[in-house]
Design a protein around this motif. Structure first.
Motif, PDB file in Angstrom:
ATOM      1  N   SER A   1       0.966  -1.045  -0.169  1.00 14.43           N
ATOM      2  CA  SER A   1       0.154  -0.058  -0.131  1.00 14.43           C
ATOM      3  C   SER A   1       0.887   1.217   0.036  1.00 14.43           C
ATOM      4  N   VAL A   2       0.275   2.311  -0.135  1.00 13.69           N
ATOM      5  CA  VAL A   2       0.689   3.483   0.047  1.00 13.69           C
ATOM      6  C   VAL A   2       0.655   3.882   1.712  1.00 13.69           C
ATOM      7  N   TYR A   3       1.565   4.346   2.476  1.00 22.06           N
ATOM      8  CA  TYR A   3       1.473   4.364   4.059  1.00 22.06           C
ATOM      9  C   TYR A   3       1.325   5.933   3.987  1.00 22.06           C
ATOM     10  N   TYR A   4       0.511   6.337   4.811  1.00 29.52           N
ATOM     11  CA  TYR A   4       0.418   7.755   5.114  1.00 29.52           C
ATOM     12  C   TYR A   4       0.392   8.034   6.453  1.00 29.52           C
ATOM     13  N   CYS A   5       1.291   9.130   7.064  1.00 34.61           N
ATOM     14  CA  CYS A   5       1.114   9.551   8.513  1.00 34.61           C
ATOM     15  C   CYS A   5       0.105  10.749   8.852  1.00 34.61           C
ATOM     16  N   ASP A   6      -0.544  10.908   9.734  1.00 28.94           N
ATOM     17  CA  ASP A   6      -1.156  12.087  10.227  1.00 28.94           C
ATOM     18  C   ASP A   6      -1.010  12.411  11.399  1.00 28.94           C
ATOM     19  N   ALA A   7      -1.134  13.857  11.832  1.00 31.33           N
ATOM     20  CA  ALA A   7      -0.862  14.096  13.068  1.00 31.33           C
ATOM     21  C   ALA A   7      -1.854  15.335  13.494  1.00 31.33           C
ATOM     22  N   GLU A   8      -2.495  15.248  14.790  1.00 31.16           N
ATOM     23  CA  GLU A   8      -3.339  16.289  15.244  1.00 31.16           C
ATOM     24  C   GLU A   8      -2.553  17.283  16.212  1.00 31.16           C
ATOM     25  N   TYR A   9      -2.442  18.554  16.005  1.00 28.60           N
ATOM     26  CA  TYR A   9      -1.468  19.161  16.795  1.00 28.60           C
ATOM     27  C   TYR A   9      -2.199  20.585  17.238  1.00 28.60           C
ATOM     28  N   VAL A  10      -1.291  21.008  18.111  1.00 32.08           N
ATOM     29  CA  VAL A  10      -1.668  22.437  18.845  1.00 32.08           C
ATOM     30  C   VAL A  10      -0.779  23.627  18.319  1.00 32.08           C
ATOM     31  N   LEU A  11      -1.327  24.619  17.651  1.00 31.88           N
ATOM     32  CA  LEU A  11      -0.599  25.675  17.144  1.00 31.88           C
ATOM     33  C   LEU A  11       0.060  26.748  18.178  1.00 31.88           C
ATOM     34  N   PRO A  12       0.903  27.307  18.033  1.00 34.02           N
ATOM     35  CA  PRO A  12       1.346  28.325  18.934  1.00 34.02           C
ATOM     36  C   PRO A  12       0.227  29.376  19.608  1.00 34.02           C
ATOM     37  N   LEU A  13      -0.551  29.557  18.926  1.00 41.87           N
ATOM     38  CA  LEU A  13      -1.521  30.349  19.734  1.00 41.87           C
ATOM     39  C   LEU A  13      -2.752  29.635  20.225  1.00 41.87           C
ATOM     40  N   GLY A  14      -2.574  28.434  20.435  1.00 44.73           N
ATOM     41  CA  GLY A  14      -3.753  27.826  20.944  1.00 44.73           C
ATOM     42  C   GLY A  14      -4.748  26.841  20.057  1.00 44.73           C
ATOM     43  N   SER A  15      -4.856  27.223  18.907  1.00 44.98           N
ATOM     44  CA  SER A  15      -5.764  26.406  17.843  1.00 44.98           C
ATOM     45  C   SER A  15      -4.986  25.122  17.556  1.00 44.98           C
ATOM     46  N   THR A  16      -6.085  24.243  17.336  1.00 48.28           N
ATOM     47  CA  THR A  16      -5.551  22.803  16.763  1.00 48.28           C
ATOM     48  C   THR A  16      -5.733  22.736  15.111  1.00 48.28           C
ATOM     49  N   SER A  17      -5.080  21.806  14.718  1.00 44.20           N
ATOM     50  CA  SER A  17      -5.084  21.510  13.228  1.00 44.20           C
ATOM     51  C   SER A  17      -4.793  20.250  12.980  1.00 44.20           C
ATOM     52  N   TYR A  18      -4.574  19.896  11.734  1.00 47.92           N
ATOM     53  CA  TYR A  18      -4.388  18.413  11.408  1.00 47.92           C
ATOM     54  C   TYR A  18      -3.747  18.539   9.979  1.00 47.92           C
ATOM     55  N   SER A  19      -2.878  17.442   9.839  1.00 51.79           N
ATOM     56  CA  SER A  19      -2.000  17.377   8.722  1.00 51.79           C
ATOM     57  C   SER A  19      -1.756  15.848   8.257  1.00 51.79           C
ATOM     58  N   TRP A  20      -1.672  15.764   6.980  1.00 50.24           N
ATOM     59  CA  TRP A  20      -1.350  14.494   6.493  1.00 50.24           C
ATOM     60  C   TRP A  20       0.138  14.649   5.543  1.00 50.24           C
ATOM     61  N   GLY A  21       0.789  13.464   5.637  1.00 48.71           N
ATOM     62  CA  GLY A  21       1.907  13.473   4.835  1.00 48.71           C
ATOM     63  C   GLY A  21       1.845  13.020   3.664  1.00 48.71           C
ATOM     64  N   GLN A  22       2.732  12.764   2.609  1.00 49.14           N
ATOM     65  CA  GLN A  22       2.546  12.767   1.302  1.00 49.14           C
ATOM     66  C   GLN A  22       2.568  11.467   0.913  1.00 49.14           C
ATOM     67  N   GLY A  23       3.051  10.523   1.794  1.00 52.70           N
ATOM     68  CA  GLY A  23       2.765   9.220   1.687  1.00 52.70           C
ATOM     69  C   GLY A  23       4.201   8.500   1.153  1.00 52.70           C
ATOM     70  N   THR A  24       4.126   7.136   1.316  1.00 54.50           N
ATOM     71  CA  THR A  24       5.371   6.508   1.165  1.00 54.50           C
ATOM     72  C   THR A  24       4.892   5.001   0.667  1.00 54.50           C
ATOM     73  N   GLN A  25       5.534   4.434  -0.317  1.00 53.05           N
ATOM     74  CA  GLN A  25       5.062   3.093  -0.808  1.00 53.05           C
ATOM     75  C   GLN A  25       5.804   2.250  -0.356  1.00 53.05           C
ATOM     76  N   VAL A  26       5.067   1.035   0.087  1.00 57.95           N
ATOM     77  CA  VAL A  26       5.607  -0.010   0.498  1.00 57.95           C
ATOM     78  C   VAL A  26       5.062  -1.295  -0.207  1.00 57.95           C
ATOM     79  N   THR A  27       5.838  -1.898  -0.868  1.00 60.51           N
ATOM     80  CA  THR A  27       5.730  -3.176  -1.854  1.00 60.51           C
ATOM     81  C   THR A  27       6.043  -4.439  -1.377  1.00 60.51           C
ATOM     82  N   VAL A  28       5.284  -5.484  -0.968  1.00 61.59           N
ATOM     83  CA  VAL A  28       5.905  -6.607  -0.398  1.00 61.59           C
ATOM     84  C   VAL A  28       5.460  -7.705  -1.410  1.00 61.59           C
ATOM     85  N   SER A  29       6.661  -8.216  -2.146  1.00 68.00           N
ATOM     86  CA  SER A  29       6.682  -9.132  -3.343  1.00 68.00           C
ATOM     87  C   SER A  29       8.038  -9.866  -3.369  1.00 68.00           C
ATOM     88  N   SER A  30       7.719 -11.222  -3.877  1.00 68.44           N
ATOM     89  CA  SER A  30       9.092 -11.997  -4.090  1.00 68.44           C
ATOM     90  C   SER A  30       9.564 -11.651  -5.727  1.00 68.44           C
TER      91      SER A  30
END
Length: 120
Positions: A91-120
């Motif tokens: 699959s393509v594996y993505y990370c995500d994170a919920e975080y607090v910004l310096p002024l106190g608001s919360t936000s959310y981001s995704w990474g761009q993804g990295t390919q994992v291939t399992v095959s012989s």
């Protein structure tokens, strides 16, 4: 602006291992929950595992006992150790994170993804 950058994907044989990393950068006060998701061809994105800032973890049934999620809060980095990989883990594996910004608001981001291939 907060960015998440994944690394560590690649091609591996069935039964092999890979370690994914996800590094967060930018102006962040704190990061709460971080997670790994994956999306295979023609499939919906699904949760693989997530981890709170306190270290509590949650895994999809399909990866329990094979994958381990961890994080380094000081480095704002999360990891996914994947062992006993199967072709169905391809699959393509993505990370995500919920975080607090310096002024106190919360936000959310995704990474761009990295390919994992399992095959012989």
């Amino acid at each position: 602006q907060v960015q998440l950058v994944e690394s560590g994907g690649g091609l591996v044989q069935p039964g092999g291992s890979l370690r994914l990393s996800c590094a967060a950068s930018g102006s962040i006060r704190s990061i709460s929950t971080m997670g790994w998701y994956r999306q295979g061809p023609g499939k919906e994105r699904e949760l693989v595992a997530d981890i709170t800032s306190g270290g509590s973890t949650n895994y999809a049934d399909s990866v329990k006992g094979r994958f381990t999620i961890s994080r380094d809060n000081r480095a704002n980095t999360m990891y996914l150790q994947m062992n006993s990989l199967k072709p169905e883990d391809t699959s393509v594996y993505y990370c995500d994170a919920e975080y607090v910004l310096p002024l106190g608001s919360t936000s959310y981001s995704w990474g761009q993804g990295t390919q994992v291939t399992v095959s012989s």
